[in-house]
Design a protein around this motif. Structure first.
Motif, short mmCIF file in Angstrom:
data_model
loop_
_atom_site.label_atom_id
_atom_site.label_comp_id
_atom_site.label_asym_id
_atom_site.label_seq_id
_atom_site.Cartn_x
_atom_site.Cartn_y
_atom_site.Cartn_z
N GLY A 214 27.67 26.28 42.21
CA GLY A 214 27.98 26.89 40.93
C GLY A 214 29.31 27.61 41.03
O GLY A 214 29.69 28.10 42.10
N ALA A 215 30.02 27.68 39.92
CA ALA A 215 31.33 28.33 39.91
C ALA A 215 31.46 29.19 38.66
O ALA A 215 30.87 28.90 37.61
CB ALA A 215 32.46 27.29 39.95
N ALA A 216 32.22 30.27 38.78
CA ALA A 216 32.44 31.16 37.65
C ALA A 216 33.80 31.83 37.79
O ALA A 216 34.36 31.92 38.89
CB ALA A 216 31.33 32.22 37.58
N VAL A 217 34.31 32.30 36.66
CA VAL A 217 35.56 33.04 36.60
C VAL A 217 35.31 34.30 35.79
O VAL A 217 34.67 34.26 34.74
CB VAL A 217 36.68 32.21 35.95
N VAL A 218 35.77 35.44 36.29
CA VAL A 218 35.69 36.70 35.54
C VAL A 218 37.10 37.23 35.32
O VAL A 218 37.99 37.03 36.16
CB VAL A 218 34.83 37.76 36.24
N GLU A 219 37.28 37.88 34.20
CA GLU A 219 38.60 38.39 33.84
C GLU A 219 38.47 39.72 33.13
O GLU A 219 37.55 39.91 32.33
CB GLU A 219 39.30 37.37 32.94
N GLU A 220 39.38 40.63 33.40
CA GLU A 220 39.40 41.92 32.71
C GLU A 220 40.84 42.38 32.56
O GLU A 220 41.64 42.30 33.50
CB GLU A 220 38.58 42.97 33.46
N THR A 221 41.14 42.86 31.36
CA THR A 221 42.45 43.47 31.08
C THR A 221 42.25 44.96 30.88
O THR A 221 41.37 45.37 30.13
CB THR A 221 43.08 42.84 29.83
N PHE A 222 43.05 45.76 31.55
CA PHE A 222 42.85 47.21 31.52
C PHE A 222 44.19 47.91 31.70
O PHE A 222 45.20 47.30 32.08
CB PHE A 222 41.89 47.64 32.64
N THR A 223 44.18 49.20 31.42
CA THR A 223 45.36 50.04 31.66
C THR A 223 45.28 50.57 33.08
O THR A 223 44.35 51.30 33.42
CB THR A 223 45.42 51.19 30.66
N CYS A 224 46.22 50.19 33.90
CA CYS A 224 46.19 50.55 35.31
C CYS A 224 46.68 51.99 35.51
O CYS A 224 47.80 52.34 35.12
CB CYS A 224 47.06 49.59 36.11
N ALA A 225 45.83 52.81 36.12
CA ALA A 225 46.18 54.21 36.37
C ALA A 225 46.73 54.43 37.77
O ALA A 225 46.88 55.57 38.21
CB ALA A 225 44.96 55.10 36.14
N GLY A 226 47.01 53.33 38.48
CA GLY A 226 47.56 53.46 39.82
C GLY A 226 46.89 52.53 40.80
O GLY A 226 45.93 51.82 40.47
N PRO A 227 47.36 52.50 42.04
CA PRO A 227 46.83 51.57 43.06
C PRO A 227 45.35 51.75 43.34
O PRO A 227 44.64 50.77 43.60
CB PRO A 227 47.66 51.91 44.30
N GLU A 228 44.84 52.99 43.30
CA GLU A 228 43.42 53.21 43.58
C GLU A 228 42.55 52.54 42.52
O GLU A 228 41.52 51.92 42.84
CB GLU A 228 43.12 54.71 43.66
N MET A 229 42.97 52.67 41.27
CA MET A 229 42.20 52.03 40.20
C MET A 229 42.27 50.52 40.30
O MET A 229 41.27 49.81 40.08
CB MET A 229 42.74 52.47 38.83
N LEU A 230 43.42 49.99 40.67
CA LEU A 230 43.57 48.55 40.83
C LEU A 230 42.64 48.03 41.92
O LEU A 230 41.99 47.00 41.75
CB LEU A 230 45.03 48.21 41.17
N LEU A 231 42.57 48.74 43.04
CA LEU A 231 41.68 48.34 44.13
C LEU A 231 40.22 48.38 43.69
O LEU A 231 39.44 47.49 44.01
CB LEU A 231 41.90 49.26 45.33
N GLN A 232 39.86 49.42 42.94
CA GLN A 232 38.49 49.55 42.45
C GLN A 232 38.13 48.39 41.52
O GLN A 232 37.04 47.82 41.62
CB GLN A 232 38.32 50.89 41.71
#
Length: 310
Positions: A214-232
């Motif tokens: 099985g295969a899937a793709v997930v996507e989210e667009t967000f306002t990045c508050a910095g590297p820590e949020m990006l990693l999360q």
């Protein structure tokens, strides 16, 4: 990340296979028909989809108001889950404006188990002084819906472990990777960022000689508050896409129950899956929970008018 590996196993021995009976997914002419005969043996097909058929749904009423909703939920679950795994069980007030009692809606994955539960509990007091009324739903809950939606991965795991036994299957990540290109400028605080991850998952049933993917793709667009949020966000989406890919792999699996006891695993033919064309795969843009979906299923159901006279 390529070539990542993830296995999920469970600690009980697998159930007994179905002997020498040979079936093929192509030999099953209609996947929505759940009863047929192989010689003298009853045969039922259980799929990893949300049950929508009326013969898998029970209504229970004449429930006395002497216990709390939480107590009733626990006692009803203990009673009816003994007949087979439940997709959902919900206790409701017969009349929200009075203390006239409760009714319950119970959905099984298996029509034969729902029927057995109805026969053994209807007219029995069980955990109260008055006998309960237990009926199968009289008509399709979603008349416009001919095919159930895929189950979430947690429900798939629960269903597989119940019918097959623990340690009878395993899952392995074939590919897990980010499908969006890194852009350092978007890491800055206040910048908009879109993340997309894809996962290809393989399911193996060694006792039955079956494998599927099985295969899937997930996507989210967000306002990045910095590297820590990006990693999360990266961690969250990687976890989510693994769950979605596992659920997609289970979509092609059929559990063939013979005489209500032995279980075989068959796999429906599927097109070859890769992450090279992510737009052709299951895509998730929001984080809906399985519980949200269960509540929506129950809200859409037709409740028998007789419940109004408890």
């Amino acid at each position: 990340m390529l070539g990542s590996r993830f296995e999920e196993r469970s600690p009980h021995p697998p159930c007994e296979s179905a002997g020498n009976l040979k079936l093929s997914a192509r030999s099953l002419p209609c996947m929505r028909v759940h009863y047929c005969h192989a010689g003298r043996m009853d045969l039922e097909i259980v799929e990893f989809v949300v049950p929508v058929e009326s013969n898998k749904t029970l209504f229970v009423w004449n429930i006395e108001p002497s216990q709390t909703e939480a107590q009733l939920q626990e006692k009803l679950f203990a009673t009816f889950s003994g007949f087979g795994p439940l997709y959902t069980l919900k206790v409701c007030h017969s009349d929200p404006l009075s203390s006239s009692g409760f009714y319950a809606v119970i959905k099984f994955y298996s029509a034969s188990q729902a029927s057995q539960a109805q026969r053994h509990t209807d007219g029995q007091p069980l955990f109260q002084s008055l006998p309960l009324k237990v009926r199968l739903a009289s008509k399709q809950c979603h008349e416009h819906q001919t095919e159930g939606r895929p189950l979430g991965d947690a429900k798939c795991t629960e269903l597989a472990n119940h019918f097959l036994g623990f340690n009878s299957w395993s899952s392995e990540i074939i590919t897990l990777k980010q499908l969006t290109e890194d852009d350092d400028d978007d890491d800055e605080e206040g910048g908009r960022r879109t993340l997309r991850f894809g996962c290809l998952m393989q399911l193996t049933f060694p006792q039955h000689g079956q494998t599927t993917r099985g295969a899937a793709v997930v996507e989210e667009t967000f306002t990045c508050a910095g590297p820590e949020m990006l990693l999360q966000k990266c961690c969250q989406l990687q976890k989510l896409v693994r769950h979605k890919a596992l659920a997609e792999a289970f979509r092609s699996v059929l559990l063939v129950r013979l005489a209500g006891e032995k279980v075989m695993v068959e796999v429906k033919p599927m097109a070859q899956l890769t992450l090279d064309e992510p737009d052709q795969l299951v895509k998730v843009n929001c984080l809906n929970t399985d519980q949200d979906q269960e509540d929506q299923d129950l809200d859409d159901m037709d409740i028998p008018t007789e419940l109004n006279f408890c």
